[in-house]
Design a protein around this motif. Structure first.
Motif, short mmCIF file in Angstrom:
data_model
loop_
_atom_site.label_atom_id
_atom_site.label_comp_id
_atom_site.label_asym_id
_atom_site.label_seq_id
_atom_site.Cartn_x
_atom_site.Cartn_y
_atom_site.Cartn_z
N THR A 180 0.84 -1.22 0.00
CA THR A 180 0.00 0.00 0.00
C THR A 180 0.86 1.26 0.00
OG1 THR A 180 -0.13 -0.16 2.41
CG2 THR A 180 -1.93 -1.15 1.14
N THR A 181 2.01 1.20 0.65
CA THR A 181 2.92 2.36 0.65
C THR A 181 3.42 2.65 -0.76
OG1 THR A 181 3.61 1.90 2.92
CG2 THR A 181 5.06 3.29 1.58
N TYR A 182 3.82 1.58 -1.47
CA TYR A 182 4.33 1.79 -2.84
C TYR A 182 3.23 2.29 -3.79
CZ TYR A 182 9.05 -0.01 -2.18
OH TYR A 182 10.35 -0.17 -1.80
N LEU A 183 2.03 1.73 -3.65
CA LEU A 183 0.92 2.20 -4.51
C LEU A 183 0.62 3.67 -4.26
CD1 LEU A 183 -1.56 -0.84 -4.34
CD2 LEU A 183 -0.16 -0.11 -6.28
N THR A 184 0.57 4.04 -2.99
CA THR A 184 0.32 5.45 -2.67
C THR A 184 1.43 6.34 -3.19
OG1 THR A 184 -0.85 4.76 -0.66
CG2 THR A 184 -0.13 7.06 -0.79
N ALA A 185 2.67 5.91 -3.04
CA ALA A 185 3.81 6.69 -3.48
C ALA A 185 3.84 6.87 -4.99
CB ALA A 185 5.11 6.03 -3.01
N VAL A 186 3.47 5.78 -5.73
CA VAL A 186 3.45 5.86 -7.20
C VAL A 186 2.44 6.91 -7.67
CG1 VAL A 186 2.78 4.62 -9.29
CG2 VAL A 186 4.34 3.57 -7.66
N ILE A 187 1.24 6.88 -7.07
CA ILE A 187 0.20 7.83 -7.48
C ILE A 187 0.61 9.27 -7.13
CG2 ILE A 187 -2.18 8.55 -7.06
CD1 ILE A 187 -2.84 5.58 -6.61
N LEU A 188 1.12 9.46 -5.94
CA LEU A 188 1.54 10.80 -5.55
C LEU A 188 2.68 11.31 -6.42
CD1 LEU A 188 1.41 10.55 -1.65
CD2 LEU A 188 -0.07 11.90 -3.12
N LEU A 189 3.64 10.43 -6.74
CA LEU A 189 4.77 10.85 -7.57
C LEU A 189 4.31 11.19 -8.99
CD1 LEU A 189 7.82 11.25 -7.80
CD2 LEU A 189 8.01 8.85 -8.50
N ALA A 190 3.36 10.40 -9.52
CA ALA A 190 2.84 10.68 -10.88
C ALA A 190 2.15 12.04 -10.91
CB ALA A 190 1.88 9.59 -11.32
N ALA A 191 1.32 12.33 -9.89
CA ALA A 191 0.63 13.62 -9.85
C ALA A 191 1.62 14.76 -9.70
CB ALA A 191 -0.37 13.63 -8.70
N TYR A 192 2.61 14.58 -8.84
CA TYR A 192 3.62 15.62 -8.63
C TYR A 192 4.43 15.85 -9.91
CZ TYR A 192 7.78 17.95 -6.82
OH TYR A 192 8.81 18.83 -6.61
N SER A 193 4.84 14.77 -10.58
CA SER A 193 5.66 14.90 -11.78
C SER A 193 4.89 15.58 -12.91
CB SER A 193 6.15 13.51 -12.23
OG SER A 193 6.91 12.89 -11.22
N ALA A 194 3.62 15.20 -13.06
CA ALA A 194 2.82 15.79 -14.15
C ALA A 194 2.68 17.30 -13.95
CB ALA A 194 1.45 15.14 -14.19
N THR A 195 2.39 17.71 -12.71
CA THR A 195 2.23 19.15 -12.46
C THR A 195 3.54 19.89 -12.63
OG1 THR A 195 0.50 18.60 -10.87
CG2 THR A 195 1.37 20.83 -10.79
N LEU A 196 4.63 19.30 -12.14
CA LEU A 196 5.93 19.95 -12.25
C LEU A 196 6.39 20.06 -13.70
CD1 LEU A 196 8.35 21.15 -10.75
CD2 LEU A 196 9.35 18.85 -10.69
N ILE A 197 6.17 19.00 -14.48
CA ILE A 197 6.57 19.03 -15.90
C ILE A 197 5.77 20.07 -16.66
CG2 ILE A 197 6.52 17.70 -18.04
CD1 ILE A 197 7.19 15.22 -16.34
N SER A 198 4.47 20.16 -16.37
CA SER A 198 3.64 21.17 -17.04
C SER A 198 4.13 22.57 -16.72
CB SER A 198 2.17 21.03 -16.61
OG SER A 198 1.69 19.76 -16.94
N PHE A 199 4.50 22.77 -15.48
CA PHE A 199 4.97 24.08 -15.07
C PHE A 199 6.29 24.44 -15.77
CE2 PHE A 199 7.66 26.67 -12.30
CZ PHE A 199 6.87 27.79 -12.14
N LEU A 200 7.20 23.46 -15.88
CA LEU A 200 8.50 23.73 -16.51
C LEU A 200 8.39 23.83 -18.03
CD1 LEU A 200 10.81 21.37 -14.43
CD2 LEU A 200 10.53 23.83 -14.19
N SER A 201 7.37 23.17 -18.62
CA SER A 201 7.25 23.14 -20.08
C SER A 201 6.57 24.38 -20.63
CB SER A 201 6.49 21.89 -20.52
OG SER A 201 7.15 20.73 -20.11
N VAL A 202 5.61 24.92 -19.89
CA VAL A 202 4.85 26.08 -20.36
C VAL A 202 5.45 27.34 -19.76
CG1 VAL A 202 2.60 27.17 -20.47
CG2 VAL A 202 2.78 24.68 -20.57
N LYS A 203 5.90 28.22 -20.64
CA LYS A 203 6.49 29.47 -20.18
C LYS A 203 5.41 30.53 -20.04
CE LYS A 203 11.26 29.16 -21.86
NZ LYS A 203 12.29 29.81 -22.68
N ASN A 204 4.94 30.73 -18.88
CA ASN A 204 4.00 31.82 -18.61
C ASN A 204 4.79 32.99 -18.06
OD1 ASN A 204 1.65 30.42 -19.38
ND2 ASN A 204 1.66 29.32 -17.44
#
Length: 609
Positions: free
Chosen positions: A388-412
């Motif tokens: 359960t720890t790994y499943l929770t960590a995978v989901i949290l890391l995916a959400a964190y990575s997606a938001t961070l990548i979007s922020f770094l990719s889009v120059k506002n």
């Protein structure tokens, strides 16, 4: 004998009046004229005709007015509650001819009424000195036999040009037979007439070869080509001495293209003329062809500003606290589950004690997607908690990575200001526009306090913020703290490689505009040009020309996105918080090593002693 003669004259007048009355009633109905004015010169000998007609019209329920004119000004069209008035000229003597000739010399007067002339002489001879513009409905009624009246419409393309005549209809036996086609359709042939137009080269809207004085293309040039073809006319071009759109000053003096039209040097301005109230005092316009926006352009910032919370921003504070509590809770549960297992003999014994600090390290590693050591407890309850720890960590890391990548990719890129009010308060940039431009007049004549402040602080000549052309304005935007007001259609034709930087627009500051062809006041061709511009809309021709312009300039995309192109790279400043954390960790590690070495040496010294 004299009484018999008087009776014969009255019967003859009554006979003539019957045909005249029939024509009057029929034409008033045909033109839906709200007012009818009977006019005859003071020198006419047939005074009974007007009186009889007035009485007969009243008998038929039609209200009319009758006048005897003494000078041409009395022929001027009078006001009517609806539609154009019908002016009926009952006399055709020399006084009427001279009065018509003098009245027609005044521009725009004849077209304000529908004219009906009862003529007893030759048509060309009577109207040889009368200028009847192409947008004026002038009908000549001439007897054709006993009970018929032939109706002919006449006009000229310009003064001293031949008189065009066309059969309009015939009245006979109390019935009117006329052409049902509208004026704009039946006079849509200008017979190869040459219109004098003013223009100048201004791609992409107008492409004019100024050496050969020949239109080559552009949106407005292509529209003009279509009008030339549909109306059958040619164009002679005149370039203004001052190469600008033109300005109208307070004393109604004009410059540029506006000045050429206001002075009557040309009839039409084949140019992207911006419609303004001040210009409408000295010139006229066709129906709008294009409706672009004026934007405030500034230099786009080179990159993102450094923000130390960049890598914390993907999650909210509450979510970060939740993650921290989860890590602590799981790290606390693992050693307790293991201890309970050993106490009840269901967990294997390990050589190394599994304590809270070890559990905390492994749980943190799991959230960082690291594996567990073999020395970790193998108890089934602990394995379920690992899963359960790994499943929770995978989901949290995916959400964190997606938001961070979007922020770094889009120059506002964050602009220094987003409105004109903020520009005034910031005081870091100057604001400019084209000299002799409509935007300048817009701020100069503005009643809003904000616009008045902007004009006094930025756009007044003493500030040196006005530029002669778009290229100079964009160069100043890229080379200094300078904001520039211009149309997208003018700016987009200058690529970033030419102007030297990328541009951004203030999202909350723009002005809607309407561009059309310019005309002289009371231009006789206005109605025909507008009619065929609308047919170009209906036929889809104008939409096709606009789509061609937008495709070549990529304008539709530029209206809705920041002007940023090419591949985006992650820059050093994006990683600066991480690098700083890494550097801090290295320094702390080295410090701890030095402290441990010093502590170890002191311990060794004590044991040696």
């Amino acid at each position: 004998m004299s009484r018999v003669l008087h009776v014969l004259v009255l019967s003859l007048v009554a006979s003539r009046c019957a045909a005249t009355l029939g024509v009057l009633l029929a034409l008033q109905t045909h033109f839906h004229a709200g007012c009818v004015y009977l006019l005859q010169s003071q020198n006419t000998t047939d005074v009974e005709q007007m009186r009889i007609l007035q009485k007969l019209m009243s008998t038929n329920g039609r209200q009319i007015a009758a006048y005897t004119f003494y000078d041409p000004n009395q022929l001027k069209p009078r006001t009517c509650s609806f539609n154009k008035p019908l002016h009926v000229l009952l006399s055709s003597d020399k006084s009427t001819k001279l009065a018509l000739a003098e009245l027609s010399s005044e521009r725009g007067v004849m077209a304000k009424a529908v004219w009906l002339l009862f003529l007893d002489t030759l048509l060309e001879q009577f109207l040889e000195d009368v200028y009847i513009p192409v947008d004026c409905e002038f009908i000549v009624a001439q007897r054709s036999g006993e009970n018929a009246v032939r109706l002919t419409e006449v006009y000229r393309m310009a003064k001293e040009f031949p008189l065009h005549r066309r059969h309009f209809g015939i009245w006979s036996q109390d019935r009117l037979h006329v052409i049902t086609e509208s004026l704009l359709r039946r006079r849509s042939d200008f017979h190869g007439f040459t219109i004098t137009a003013t223009s100048m080269n201004s791609p992409p809207l107008v492409i004019l070869d100024e050496e050969k004085m020949k239109m080559r293309g552009g949106l407005f040039g292509s529209v003009w080509f279509s009008l030339e073809e549909r109306l059958n006319f040619t164009t002679r071009y005149v370039v203004p001495s001052l190469r600008s759109w033109g300005t109208v000053y307070a004393n109604n003096t004009t410059t540029g293209v506006v000045g050429v039209l206001a002075d009557g040097q040309a009839e039409v301005g084949v140019f992207s003329m911006l419609i303004t109230s001040r210009r409408m005092d000295v010139m006229d316009f066709t129906t709008p062809i294009l409706s672009p926006k004026f934007h405030v352009f500034v230099r786009q910032p080179d990159g993102l500003q450094l923000e130390w919370d960049t890598y914390l921003a993907p999650f909210s504070v509450r979510l970060w606290l939740t993650v921290v509590l989860l890590v602590l809770l799981i790290a606390l549960l693992l050693p307790n589950l293991y201890s309970l297992g050993r106490r009840h003999g269901i967990a294997e014994a390990t050589q190394v004690p599994f304590k809270f600090k070890d559990s905390l390290f492994y749980v943190f590693g799991a959230f960082c997607q690291q594996g567990m050591e073999p020395s970790c407890p193998q108890l089934s309850a602990c394995r379920v908690l690992y899963l359960t720890t790994y499943l929770t960590a995978v989901i949290l890391l995916a959400a964190y990575s997606a938001t961070l990548i979007s922020f770094l990719s889009v120059k506002n890129a964050e602009l220094p200001f987003s409105t004109l009010e903020e520009l005034l308060k910031a005081g870091t940039h100057k604001l400019g526009c084209l000299e002799q431009s409509t935007v300048l007049s817009h701020f100069m004549d503005a009643k809003l306090p904000l616009y008045q402040q902007i004009y006094q602080r930025f756009l007044h000549r003493i500030h040196g913020t006005l530029v002669p052309d778009i290229g100079v304005g964009l160069y100043r935007v890229c080379s200094s703290n300078y904001a520039f007001i211009a149309l997208y259609t003018d700016v987009i034709q200058h690529p970033p490689s030419e102007r030297g930087c990328r541009l951004a627009t203030l999202p909350a500051s723009y002005f809607q505009s309407s561009l059309s062809l310019g005309l002289t006041l009371n231009c006789p061709y206005k109605a025909f040009l507008n009619y065929h511009l609308l047919t170009l809309y209906d036929d889809g021709v104008l939409h096709r020309l606009k789509d061609g312009l937008f495709a070549s300039l990529n304008l539709q995309e530029a209206e809705h996105r920041a002007m940023v192109g090419g591949w985006l790279s992650v820059e050093m400043q994006h990683l600066l918080p991480i690098l700083m954390a890494l550097g801090t960790g290295m320094v702390l590690g080295a410090t701890c090593l030095l402290l441990e070495l010093g502590s170890g040496r002191r311990s060794v010294g004590k044991w040696t002693v």
